[in-house]
Design a protein around this motif. Structure first.
Motif, PDB file in Angstrom:
ATOM      1  N   TYR A 109      38.973 -48.907 -42.555  1.00  0.00           N
ATOM      2  CA  TYR A 109      38.115 -48.984 -43.741  1.00  0.00           C
ATOM      3  C   TYR A 109      38.143 -47.661 -44.509  1.00  0.00           C
ATOM      4  O   TYR A 109      38.310 -47.637 -45.724  1.00  0.00           O
ATOM      5  CB  TYR A 109      36.681 -49.341 -43.328  1.00  0.00           C
ATOM      6  N   ILE A 110      38.032 -46.561 -43.796  1.00  0.00           N
ATOM      7  CA  ILE A 110      38.023 -45.241 -44.444  1.00  0.00           C
ATOM      8  C   ILE A 110      39.376 -44.956 -45.090  1.00  0.00           C
ATOM      9  O   ILE A 110      39.439 -44.447 -46.217  1.00  0.00           O
ATOM     10  CB  ILE A 110      37.624 -44.141 -43.438  1.00  0.00           C
ATOM     11  N   ILE A 111      40.453 -45.320 -44.425  1.00  0.00           N
ATOM     12  CA  ILE A 111      41.796 -45.117 -44.988  1.00  0.00           C
ATOM     13  C   ILE A 111      41.954 -45.936 -46.265  1.00  0.00           C
ATOM     14  O   ILE A 111      42.449 -45.436 -47.280  1.00  0.00           O
ATOM     15  CB  ILE A 111      42.883 -45.482 -43.954  1.00  0.00           C
ATOM     16  N   GLU A 112      41.531 -47.195 -46.233  1.00  0.00           N
ATOM     17  CA  GLU A 112      41.655 -48.061 -47.420  1.00  0.00           C
ATOM     18  C   GLU A 112      40.744 -47.576 -48.547  1.00  0.00           C
ATOM     19  O   GLU A 112      41.113 -47.599 -49.716  1.00  0.00           O
ATOM     20  CB  GLU A 112      41.336 -49.510 -47.050  1.00  0.00           C
ATOM     21  N   PHE A 113      39.540 -47.136 -48.198  1.00  0.00           N
ATOM     22  CA  PHE A 113      38.615 -46.572 -49.173  1.00  0.00           C
ATOM     23  C   PHE A 113      39.267 -45.393 -49.885  1.00  0.00           C
ATOM     24  O   PHE A 113      39.255 -45.292 -51.103  1.00  0.00           O
ATOM     25  CB  PHE A 113      37.324 -46.140 -48.463  1.00  0.00           C
ATOM     26  N   ASP A 114      39.865 -44.496 -49.091  1.00  0.00           N
ATOM     27  CA  ASP A 114      40.535 -43.313 -49.625  1.00  0.00           C
ATOM     28  C   ASP A 114      41.708 -43.712 -50.520  1.00  0.00           C
ATOM     29  O   ASP A 114      41.899 -43.151 -51.602  1.00  0.00           O
ATOM     30  CB  ASP A 114      41.018 -42.435 -48.469  1.00  0.00           C
ATOM     31  N   LYS A 115      42.492 -44.672 -50.092  1.00  0.00           N
ATOM     32  CA  LYS A 115      43.653 -45.133 -50.873  1.00  0.00           C
ATOM     33  C   LYS A 115      43.210 -45.699 -52.223  1.00  0.00           C
ATOM     34  O   LYS A 115      43.783 -45.367 -53.260  1.00  0.00           O
ATOM     35  CB  LYS A 115      44.417 -46.193 -50.078  1.00  0.00           C
ATOM     36  N   ARG A 116      42.174 -46.503 -52.208  1.00  0.00           N
ATOM     37  CA  ARG A 116      41.684 -47.105 -53.456  1.00  0.00           C
ATOM     38  C   ARG A 116      41.075 -46.051 -54.388  1.00  0.00           C
ATOM     39  O   ARG A 116      41.250 -46.121 -55.596  1.00  0.00           O
ATOM     40  CB  ARG A 116      40.681 -48.216 -53.160  1.00  0.00           C
ATOM     41  N   TYR A 117      40.379 -45.091 -53.810  1.00  0.00           N
ATOM     42  CA  TYR A 117      39.812 -44.032 -54.640  1.00  0.00           C
ATOM     43  C   TYR A 117      40.927 -43.178 -55.250  1.00  0.00           C
ATOM     44  O   TYR A 117      40.856 -42.798 -56.416  1.00  0.00           O
ATOM     45  CB  TYR A 117      38.839 -43.162 -53.843  1.00  0.00           C
ATOM     46  N   SER A 118      41.956 -42.903 -54.486  1.00  0.00           N
ATOM     47  CA  SER A 118      43.090 -42.122 -54.999  1.00  0.00           C
ATOM     48  C   SER A 118      43.735 -42.802 -56.192  1.00  0.00           C
ATOM     49  O   SER A 118      44.136 -42.138 -57.151  1.00  0.00           O
ATOM     50  CB  SER A 118      44.128 -41.906 -53.894  1.00  0.00           C
ATOM     51  N   LYS A 119      43.839 -44.115 -56.145  1.00  0.00           N
ATOM     52  CA  LYS A 119      44.399 -44.850 -57.291  1.00  0.00           C
ATOM     53  C   LYS A 119      43.489 -44.722 -58.513  1.00  0.00           C
ATOM     54  O   LYS A 119      43.969 -44.597 -59.635  1.00  0.00           O
ATOM     55  CB  LYS A 119      44.633 -46.320 -56.940  1.00  0.00           C
ATOM     56  N   SER A 120      42.183 -44.737 -58.299  1.00  0.00           N
ATOM     57  CA  SER A 120      41.243 -44.558 -59.420  1.00  0.00           C
ATOM     58  C   SER A 120      41.365 -43.169 -60.028  1.00  0.00           C
ATOM     59  O   SER A 120      41.298 -42.998 -61.241  1.00  0.00           O
ATOM     60  CB  SER A 120      39.801 -44.764 -58.954  1.00  0.00           C
ATOM     61  N   LYS A 121      41.552 -42.166 -59.163  1.00  0.00           N
ATOM     62  CA  LYS A 121      41.667 -40.790 -59.644  1.00  0.00           C
ATOM     63  C   LYS A 121      42.888 -40.597 -60.534  1.00  0.00           C
ATOM     64  O   LYS A 121      42.878 -39.720 -61.394  1.00  0.00           O
ATOM     65  CB  LYS A 121      41.724 -39.807 -58.465  1.00  0.00           C
ATOM     66  N   LYS A 122      43.915 -41.401 -60.357  1.00  0.00           N
ATOM     67  CA  LYS A 122      45.106 -41.298 -61.207  1.00  0.00           C
ATOM     68  C   LYS A 122      44.757 -41.555 -62.671  1.00  0.00           C
ATOM     69  O   LYS A 122      45.495 -41.152 -63.554  1.00  0.00           O
ATOM     70  CB  LYS A 122      46.180 -42.294 -60.765  1.00  0.00           C
ATOM     71  N   TYR A 123      43.655 -42.232 -62.904  1.00  0.00           N
ATOM     72  CA  TYR A 123      43.222 -42.551 -64.275  1.00  0.00           C
ATOM     73  C   TYR A 123      41.992 -41.734 -64.668  1.00  0.00           C
ATOM     74  O   TYR A 123      41.172 -42.170 -65.465  1.00  0.00           O
ATOM     75  CB  TYR A 123      42.948 -44.058 -64.392  1.00  0.00           C
ATOM     76  N   ASP A 124      41.873 -40.563 -64.085  1.00  0.00           N
ATOM     77  CA  ASP A 124      40.788 -39.621 -64.391  1.00  0.00           C
ATOM     78  C   ASP A 124      39.404 -40.204 -64.135  1.00  0.00           C
ATOM     79  O   ASP A 124      38.462 -39.931 -64.875  1.00  0.00           O
ATOM     80  CB  ASP A 124      40.891 -39.124 -65.848  1.00  0.00           C
ATOM     81  N   MET A 125      39.289 -40.993 -63.094  1.00  0.00           N
ATOM     82  CA  MET A 125      37.986 -41.527 -62.698  1.00  0.00           C
ATOM     83  C   MET A 125      37.607 -40.893 -61.376  1.00  0.00           C
ATOM     84  O   MET A 125      37.930 -41.402 -60.309  1.00  0.00           O
ATOM     85  CB  MET A 125      38.055 -43.052 -62.559  1.00  0.00           C
ATOM     86  N   THR A 126      36.954 -39.753 -61.476  1.00  0.00           N
ATOM     87  CA  THR A 126      36.536 -39.049 -60.269  1.00  0.00           C
ATOM     88  C   THR A 126      35.022 -39.124 -60.130  1.00  0.00           C
ATOM     89  O   THR A 126      34.300 -39.229 -61.126  1.00  0.00           O
ATOM     90  CB  THR A 126      36.985 -37.572 -60.304  1.00  0.00           C
ATOM     91  N   LEU A 127      34.578 -39.091 -58.910  1.00  0.00           N
ATOM     92  CA  LEU A 127      33.152 -39.141 -58.616  1.00  0.00           C
ATOM     93  C   LEU A 127      32.762 -37.897 -57.834  1.00  0.00           C
ATOM     94  O   LEU A 127      33.587 -37.349 -57.088  1.00  0.00           O
ATOM     95  CB  LEU A 127      32.835 -40.378 -57.767  1.00  0.00           C
ATOM     96  N   PRO A 128      31.519 -37.454 -57.971  1.00  0.00           N
ATOM     97  CA  PRO A 128      31.053 -36.330 -57.153  1.00  0.00           C
ATOM     98  C   PRO A 128      31.146 -36.687 -55.666  1.00  0.00           C
ATOM     99  O   PRO A 128      31.018 -37.857 -55.291  1.00  0.00           O
ATOM    100  CB  PRO A 128      29.603 -36.151 -57.583  1.00  0.00           C
ATOM    101  N   GLU A 129      31.389 -35.690 -54.832  1.00  0.00           N
ATOM    102  CA  GLU A 129      31.567 -35.941 -53.402  1.00  0.00           C
ATOM    103  C   GLU A 129      30.373 -36.653 -52.777  1.00  0.00           C
ATOM    104  O   GLU A 129      30.547 -37.525 -51.919  1.00  0.00           O
ATOM    105  CB  GLU A 129      31.845 -34.628 -52.675  1.00  0.00           C
ATOM    106  N   ALA A 130      29.165 -36.314 -53.184  1.00  0.00           N
ATOM    107  CA  ALA A 130      27.975 -36.969 -52.620  1.00  0.00           C
ATOM    108  C   ALA A 130      27.964 -38.459 -52.967  1.00  0.00           C
ATOM    109  O   ALA A 130      27.655 -39.300 -52.116  1.00  0.00           O
ATOM    110  CB  ALA A 130      26.710 -36.290 -53.121  1.00  0.00           C
ATOM    111  N   VAL A 131      28.324 -38.793 -54.189  1.00  0.00           N
ATOM    112  CA  VAL A 131      28.368 -40.202 -54.597  1.00  0.00           C
ATOM    113  C   VAL A 131      29.424 -40.944 -53.771  1.00  0.00           C
ATOM    114  O   VAL A 131      29.195 -42.060 -53.301  1.00  0.00           O
ATOM    115  CB  VAL A 131      28.648 -40.338 -56.116  1.00  0.00           C
TER     116      VAL A 131
END
Length: 169
Positions: A109-131
């Protein structure tokens, strides 16, 4: 025994994106023994549904040339290539709606979460670490008690000088 790569990858929009298929075709072109002037013909015959209809708009004589694949891909791009806004929205949606299922281990789950977030970051969609940490926790399928324990433990460790919510995403 040598492997033959005469059969091109098939495009199934239910299981892959057009961009992924296009990349697979590029790899196939590098390894196939099929002559360049036959490749577009072979690819067009593996297509189904709308993709096949689009491919059949290119005359067979044009497909049977050295630049046949370029003509085929240009035609398919017009129909299937998504713009950056569509790709960004899909990346965001795949990340935002992801939740752990029963059959998925916590580490997967954590690996997939990280993978999906990384794809979002490619489009300048970053979230604060706490969020990110809270989203990870909220979608992990934990009971209220387990969530509270995790938050308490991270708070105790943070007060000792270590930030456990700092997930290296």
């Amino acid at each position: 025994m040598a492997t033959s790569f005469k059969n091109p990858p098939t495009f199934d929009p239910r299981s892959m994106t057009y961009e992924t298929w296009k990349n697979e075709i590029s790899v196939w072109q590098l390894v196939t023994d099929l002559k360049v002037d036959k490749q577009a013909l072979a690819v067009s015959l593996t297509l189904t549904g709308n993709a096949r209809e689009v491919a059949m708009d290119v005359p067979a004589a044009d497909l049977a040339k050295e630049d046949g694949m370029a003509k085929l891909i240009t035609q398919l791009d017009k129909a299937f290539l998504r713009d950056d806004k569509d790709k960004a929205y899909e990346a965001y949606k795949n990340f935002d709606t992801f939740v752990k299922t029963e059959n998925l281990s916590m580490s997967d789950y954590i690996i997939e979460f990280d993978k999906r977030y990384s794809k979002s970051k490619k489009y300048d969609m970053t979230l604060p670490e706490a969020v990110l940490a809270f989203k990870l926790l909220d979608n992990a399928g934990l009971s209220s008690r387990d969530k509270q324990l995790a938050l308490t433990a991270s708070s105790d460790v943070k007060s000792a000088g270590v930030d456990t919510l700092n997930i290296n995403l």
